[in-house]
Design a protein around this motif. Structure first.
Motif, PDB file in Angstrom:
ATOM      1  N   VAL A  89       0.822  -1.218   0.000  1.00  0.00           N
ATOM      2  CA  VAL A  89       0.000   0.000   0.000  1.00  0.00           C
ATOM      3  C   VAL A  89       0.857   1.270   0.000  1.00  0.00           C
ATOM      4  O   VAL A  89       0.654   2.150  -0.849  1.00  0.00           O
ATOM      5  CB  VAL A  89      -0.988  -0.014   1.182  1.00  0.00           C
ATOM      6  N   PRO A  90       1.818   1.439   0.918  1.00  0.00           N
ATOM      7  CA  PRO A  90       2.632   2.663   0.844  1.00  0.00           C
ATOM      8  C   PRO A  90       3.451   2.759  -0.438  1.00  0.00           C
ATOM      9  O   PRO A  90       3.664   3.869  -0.953  1.00  0.00           O
ATOM     10  CB  PRO A  90       3.531   2.566   2.088  1.00  0.00           C
ATOM     11  N   LEU A 115       1.981   9.633   4.851  1.00  0.00           N
ATOM     12  CA  LEU A 115       1.834   9.296   6.266  1.00  0.00           C
ATOM     13  C   LEU A 115       0.624   8.395   6.482  1.00  0.00           C
ATOM     14  O   LEU A 115       0.651   7.469   7.300  1.00  0.00           O
ATOM     15  CB  LEU A 115       1.716  10.567   7.103  1.00  0.00           C
ATOM     16  N   GLN A 116      -0.450   8.672   5.729  1.00  0.00           N
ATOM     17  CA  GLN A 116      -1.627   7.822   5.810  1.00  0.00           C
ATOM     18  C   GLN A 116      -1.302   6.411   5.329  1.00  0.00           C
ATOM     19  O   GLN A 116      -1.682   5.422   5.963  1.00  0.00           O
ATOM     20  CB  GLN A 116      -2.748   8.414   4.959  1.00  0.00           C
ATOM     21  N   ALA A 117      -0.591   6.302   4.226  1.00  0.00           N
ATOM     22  CA  ALA A 117      -0.285   4.989   3.666  1.00  0.00           C
ATOM     23  C   ALA A 117       0.707   4.215   4.524  1.00  0.00           C
ATOM     24  O   ALA A 117       0.637   2.986   4.613  1.00  0.00           O
ATOM     25  CB  ALA A 117       0.273   5.155   2.246  1.00  0.00           C
ATOM     26  N   MET A 118       1.642   4.905   5.161  1.00  0.00           N
ATOM     27  CA  MET A 118       2.664   4.234   5.963  1.00  0.00           C
ATOM     28  C   MET A 118       2.146   3.802   7.329  1.00  0.00           C
ATOM     29  O   MET A 118       2.756   2.969   7.993  1.00  0.00           O
ATOM     30  CB  MET A 118       3.873   5.153   6.158  1.00  0.00           C
ATOM     31  N   ALA A 119       1.025   4.360   7.752  1.00  0.00           N
ATOM     32  CA  ALA A 119       0.492   4.059   9.086  1.00  0.00           C
ATOM     33  C   ALA A 119      -0.050   2.640   9.146  1.00  0.00           C
ATOM     34  O   ALA A 119      -0.437   2.043   8.137  1.00  0.00           O
ATOM     35  CB  ALA A 119      -0.602   5.061   9.449  1.00  0.00           C
ATOM     36  N   SER A 120      -0.091   2.106  10.347  1.00  0.00           N
ATOM     37  CA  SER A 120      -0.729   0.808  10.562  1.00  0.00           C
ATOM     38  C   SER A 120      -2.241   0.987  10.551  1.00  0.00           C
ATOM     39  O   SER A 120      -2.752   2.114  10.648  1.00  0.00           O
ATOM     40  CB  SER A 120      -0.283   0.223  11.904  1.00  0.00           C
ATOM     41  N   PRO A 121      -3.010  -0.099  10.414  1.00  0.00           N
ATOM     42  CA  PRO A 121      -4.471   0.020  10.506  1.00  0.00           C
ATOM     43  C   PRO A 121      -4.887   0.538  11.876  1.00  0.00           C
ATOM     44  O   PRO A 121      -4.186   0.354  12.865  1.00  0.00           O
ATOM     45  CB  PRO A 121      -4.954  -1.424  10.294  1.00  0.00           C
ATOM     46  N   LEU A 152       9.545  -0.418  11.368  1.00  0.00           N
ATOM     47  CA  LEU A 152      10.580  -0.788  10.399  1.00  0.00           C
ATOM     48  C   LEU A 152      10.224  -0.311   8.989  1.00  0.00           C
ATOM     49  O   LEU A 152      11.096   0.181   8.259  1.00  0.00           O
ATOM     50  CB  LEU A 152      10.769  -2.314  10.392  1.00  0.00           C
ATOM     51  N   THR A 153       8.959  -0.463   8.592  1.00  0.00           N
ATOM     52  CA  THR A 153       8.575  -0.117   7.228  1.00  0.00           C
ATOM     53  C   THR A 153       8.383   1.383   7.022  1.00  0.00           C
ATOM     54  O   THR A 153       8.721   1.910   5.955  1.00  0.00           O
ATOM     55  CB  THR A 153       7.280  -0.854   6.848  1.00  0.00           C
ATOM     56  N   ALA A 154       7.856   2.080   8.013  1.00  0.00           N
ATOM     57  CA  ALA A 154       7.611   3.520   7.860  1.00  0.00           C
ATOM     58  C   ALA A 154       8.897   4.300   7.601  1.00  0.00           C
ATOM     59  O   ALA A 154       8.938   5.144   6.692  1.00  0.00           O
ATOM     60  CB  ALA A 154       6.877   4.063   9.083  1.00  0.00           C
ATOM     61  N   PRO A 155       9.980   4.062   8.350  1.00  0.00           N
ATOM     62  CA  PRO A 155      11.229   4.773   8.040  1.00  0.00           C
ATOM     63  C   PRO A 155      11.758   4.454   6.644  1.00  0.00           C
ATOM     64  O   PRO A 155      12.342   5.324   5.984  1.00  0.00           O
ATOM     65  CB  PRO A 155      12.199   4.285   9.126  1.00  0.00           C
ATOM     66  N   LEU A 156      11.561   3.209   6.193  1.00  0.00           N
ATOM     67  CA  LEU A 156      12.028   2.831   4.860  1.00  0.00           C
ATOM     68  C   LEU A 156      11.343   3.663   3.789  1.00  0.00           C
ATOM     69  O   LEU A 156      12.001   4.252   2.912  1.00  0.00           O
ATOM     70  CB  LEU A 156      11.762   1.339   4.632  1.00  0.00           C
ATOM     71  N   PHE A 157      10.027   3.747   3.851  1.00  0.00           N
ATOM     72  CA  PHE A 157       9.296   4.514   2.843  1.00  0.00           C
ATOM     73  C   PHE A 157       9.491   6.016   3.028  1.00  0.00           C
ATOM     74  O   PHE A 157       9.454   6.773   2.047  1.00  0.00           O
ATOM     75  CB  PHE A 157       7.820   4.141   2.875  1.00  0.00           C
ATOM     76  N   PRO A 291       2.597  20.485   8.214  1.00  0.00           N
ATOM     77  CA  PRO A 291       1.988  21.657   7.573  1.00  0.00           C
ATOM     78  C   PRO A 291       0.472  21.674   7.740  1.00  0.00           C
ATOM     79  O   PRO A 291      -0.158  20.653   8.035  1.00  0.00           O
ATOM     80  CB  PRO A 291       2.381  21.486   6.095  1.00  0.00           C
ATOM     81  N   GLY A 292      -0.106  22.850   7.523  1.00  0.00           N
ATOM     82  CA  GLY A 292      -1.539  23.018   7.714  1.00  0.00           C
ATOM     83  C   GLY A 292      -2.378  22.124   6.816  1.00  0.00           C
ATOM     84  O   GLY A 292      -3.389  21.556   7.256  1.00  0.00           O
ATOM     85  N   THR A 293      -1.983  21.977   5.548  1.00  0.00           N
ATOM     86  CA  THR A 293      -2.747  21.136   4.630  1.00  0.00           C
ATOM     87  C   THR A 293      -2.737  19.683   5.073  1.00  0.00           C
ATOM     88  O   THR A 293      -3.738  18.966   4.915  1.00  0.00           O
ATOM     89  CB  THR A 293      -2.179  21.252   3.201  1.00  0.00           C
ATOM     90  N   THR A 294      -1.619  19.242   5.628  1.00  0.00           N
ATOM     91  CA  THR A 294      -1.530  17.868   6.123  1.00  0.00           C
ATOM     92  C   THR A 294      -2.511  17.653   7.269  1.00  0.00           C
ATOM     93  O   THR A 294      -3.221  16.639   7.317  1.00  0.00           O
ATOM     94  CB  THR A 294      -0.097  17.559   6.586  1.00  0.00           C
ATOM     95  N   TRP A 295      -2.571  18.596   8.182  1.00  0.00           N
ATOM     96  CA  TRP A 295      -3.530  18.521   9.283  1.00  0.00           C
ATOM     97  C   TRP A 295      -4.961  18.492   8.745  1.00  0.00           C
ATOM     98  O   TRP A 295      -5.805  17.711   9.209  1.00  0.00           O
ATOM     99  CB  TRP A 295      -3.368  19.706  10.223  1.00  0.00           C
ATOM    100  N   LEU A 296      -5.253  19.344   7.758  1.00  0.00           N
ATOM    101  CA  LEU A 296      -6.611  19.416   7.220  1.00  0.00           C
ATOM    102  C   LEU A 296      -7.012  18.098   6.558  1.00  0.00           C
ATOM    103  O   LEU A 296      -8.141  17.636   6.713  1.00  0.00           O
ATOM    104  CB  LEU A 296      -6.719  20.565   6.213  1.00  0.00           C
ATOM    105  N   TYR A 297      -6.079  17.508   5.813  1.00  0.00           N
ATOM    106  CA  TYR A 297      -6.412  16.234   5.169  1.00  0.00           C
ATOM    107  C   TYR A 297      -6.674  15.153   6.211  1.00  0.00           C
ATOM    108  O   TYR A 297      -7.596  14.343   6.053  1.00  0.00           O
ATOM    109  CB  TYR A 297      -5.287  15.801   4.228  1.00  0.00           C
ATOM    110  N   PHE A 298      -5.877  15.139   7.266  1.00  0.00           N
ATOM    111  CA  PHE A 298      -6.117  14.169   8.343  1.00  0.00           C
ATOM    112  C   PHE A 298      -7.499  14.365   8.954  1.00  0.00           C
ATOM    113  O   PHE A 298      -8.199  13.390   9.269  1.00  0.00           O
ATOM    114  CB  PHE A 298      -5.048  14.309   9.426  1.00  0.00           C
ATOM    115  N   ALA A 299      -7.894  15.631   9.101  1.00  0.00           N
ATOM    116  CA  ALA A 299      -9.223  15.905   9.660  1.00  0.00           C
ATOM    117  C   ALA A 299     -10.319  15.431   8.708  1.00  0.00           C
ATOM    118  O   ALA A 299     -11.291  14.790   9.125  1.00  0.00           O
ATOM    119  CB  ALA A 299      -9.370  17.397   9.942  1.00  0.00           C
ATOM    120  N   MET A 300     -10.180  15.717   7.420  1.00  0.00           N
ATOM    121  CA  MET A 300     -11.189  15.312   6.453  1.00  0.00           C
ATOM    122  C   MET A 300     -11.244  13.797   6.294  1.00  0.00           C
ATOM    123  O   MET A 300     -12.298  13.233   5.953  1.00  0.00           O
ATOM    124  CB  MET A 300     -10.901  15.958   5.093  1.00  0.00           C
ATOM    125  N   SER A 301     -10.141  13.127   6.555  1.00  0.00           N
ATOM    126  CA  SER A 301     -10.107  11.663   6.427  1.00  0.00           C
ATOM    127  C   SER A 301     -10.937  10.972   7.496  1.00  0.00           C
ATOM    128  O   SER A 301     -11.189   9.760   7.389  1.00  0.00           O
ATOM    129  CB  SER A 301      -8.659  11.164   6.503  1.00  0.00           C
TER     130      SER A 301
END
Length: 387
Positions: A89-90, A115-121, A152-157, A291-301
């Motif tokens: 997925v990432p 960040l969304q793709a690298m996160a765990s479920p 382990l995977t998040a730092p790689l990506f 950044p602000g846009t990153t925060w906003l996308y997390f909120a909308m998600s």
């Protein structure tokens, strides 16, 4: 000596019990308060990391370890699902966004997507799958393995796709993720050893209430500026909401397509898990320095998390009706009734994952026996984020 202390704690415990018993109504109220009270969001934003850590502690504290061991019966499928959600997925999101030049034209949005793709479920995935009558055991096992691999995977990506965008180094990101998860696990184990799992289960309602209060810190920090941003630039916010829903259904559809040969009910359970990412964990690891846009996308998600499960419930019912019942493997000398007493109807004691302030076992019973009062509450599951 203990009587005055008990008297002093009685009122707070009653208040927490009442709050915990409100279930999804309390979660819905959190979102409304988070949007309606922006100053509180600004005040609480510095404490997001601590709130995520405490929510993880509550989640780990309630996991039934014996049930995990008893249900590790599909290692091949679990390994495939783990590889898909933590590696494929990432990689797909990163390559697609890179070829679309999102990393150069909209770096803040590209950061949010990665960040969304690298996160765990999210930690609430098993309880949500159980509520919808899907294979919650498979989701729980895959969630555990995926979460263990994320440091382990998040730092790689991050090193591949975010080296020029993320202010935190990939190594520091991995260490922070490992520290948060390991620390929460250690605290949860200590609490279980000191208090005992029976005490934790007996105080389910007040713990739920505490969970709701802690969750408000996170919700207020993420949703605090949503209303102002909608008023300032409604088209931009609408585009972010559309992208959030598109990502949700894209991951859901691809996962169902990939695992359809294993049964559409299991494929949908995995699809829900993969499409709902624990973005709160990534916020905690980056200490909110985004950044602000990153925060906003997390909120909308968060809106797909609230709405999509309710929209998908009819499909889940059809899949469940056309599939054989999934039961845990029989243990020597024990019958089906014994397993149901120990592990609940779905073979696992889902002790309210992160972000779920509701008696999930009670809700599943009510839905299965004709009481649909809480089905509407699926809209309010915020999980996740840690879930």
């Amino acid at each position: 000596m203990l009587s005055p202390l008990r008297g002093a704690l009685a009122l707070p415990l009653q208040a927490l019990t009442w709050l915990g018993n409100q279930g999804t109504r309390a979660i819905a109220a959190l979102v409304l308060f988070g949007i309606a009270l922006p100053p509180l969001g600004d005040l609480l934003r510095p404490y997001v990391t601590e709130a995520i850590f405490l929510l993880l502690c509550i989640s780990f504290m309630r996991v039934d370890i014996s049930a995990l061991r008893a249900h590790l019966r599909r290692p091949a499928l679990v390994l495939m699902a783990t590889g898909w959600t933590t590696i494929a997925v990432p990689a797909l999101v990163g390559l697609s966004a890179h070829f679309a030049a999102a990393d150069t034209h909209t770096p803040d949005l590209f950061l949010a997507l990665m960040l969304q793709a690298m996160a765990s479920p999210m930690m609430a995935s098993p309880a949500l799958a159980a509520l919808m009558g899907l294979d919650a055991t498979l989701v729980l096992i895959t969630l555990v393995t995926s979460t263990a691999l994320v440091p382990l995977t998040a730092p790689l990506f991050a090193s591949i796709f975010l080296r020029q965008i993320l202010t935190l180094s990939p190594l520091a990101l991995g260490l922070k993720l490992a520290g948060i998860l390991a620390g929460a696990l250690v605290v949860a184990v200590i609490i279980r050893l000191v208090a005992g799992i029976e005490v934790i289960r007996r105080h389910r309602a007040p713990i739920d209430g505490l969970n709701v209060l802690i969750l408000y810190v996170f919700v207020a920090a993420v949703m605090g500026h949503v209303l102002a941003d909608v008023m300032a630039d409604p088209l931009h916010m609408l585009a972010l909401v559309a992208l959030a829903f598109a990502m949700f259904f894209l991951l859901l559809g691809l996962t169902i397509l990939l695992f359809r040969t294993r049964g559409y009910d299991r494929a949908m359970a995995l699809g829900l898990m993969v499409s709902q990412r624990n973005m709160g964990l990534m916020l905690a690891a980056t200490e909110g320095a985004l950044p602000g846009t990153t925060w906003l996308y997390f909120a909308m998600s968060q809106f797909p998390i609230y709405l999509a499960p309710q929209l998908l419930q009819p499909l889940a019912n059809r899949l469940r009706a056309g599939a054989p019942a999934l039961e845990p493997p029989a243990e020597p000398g024990r019958g089906k009734q014994d397993r149901e007493i120990d592990h609940g109807h779905d073979g696992v004691d889902f002790e309210r994952p992160v972000g779920v302030g509701i008696d999930q076992g009670r809700v599943v019973d009510e839905i299965r026996h004709g009481d649909h009062r809480h089905q509407r509450g699926v809209l309010s599951w915020v999980t996740d984020w840690l879930t």
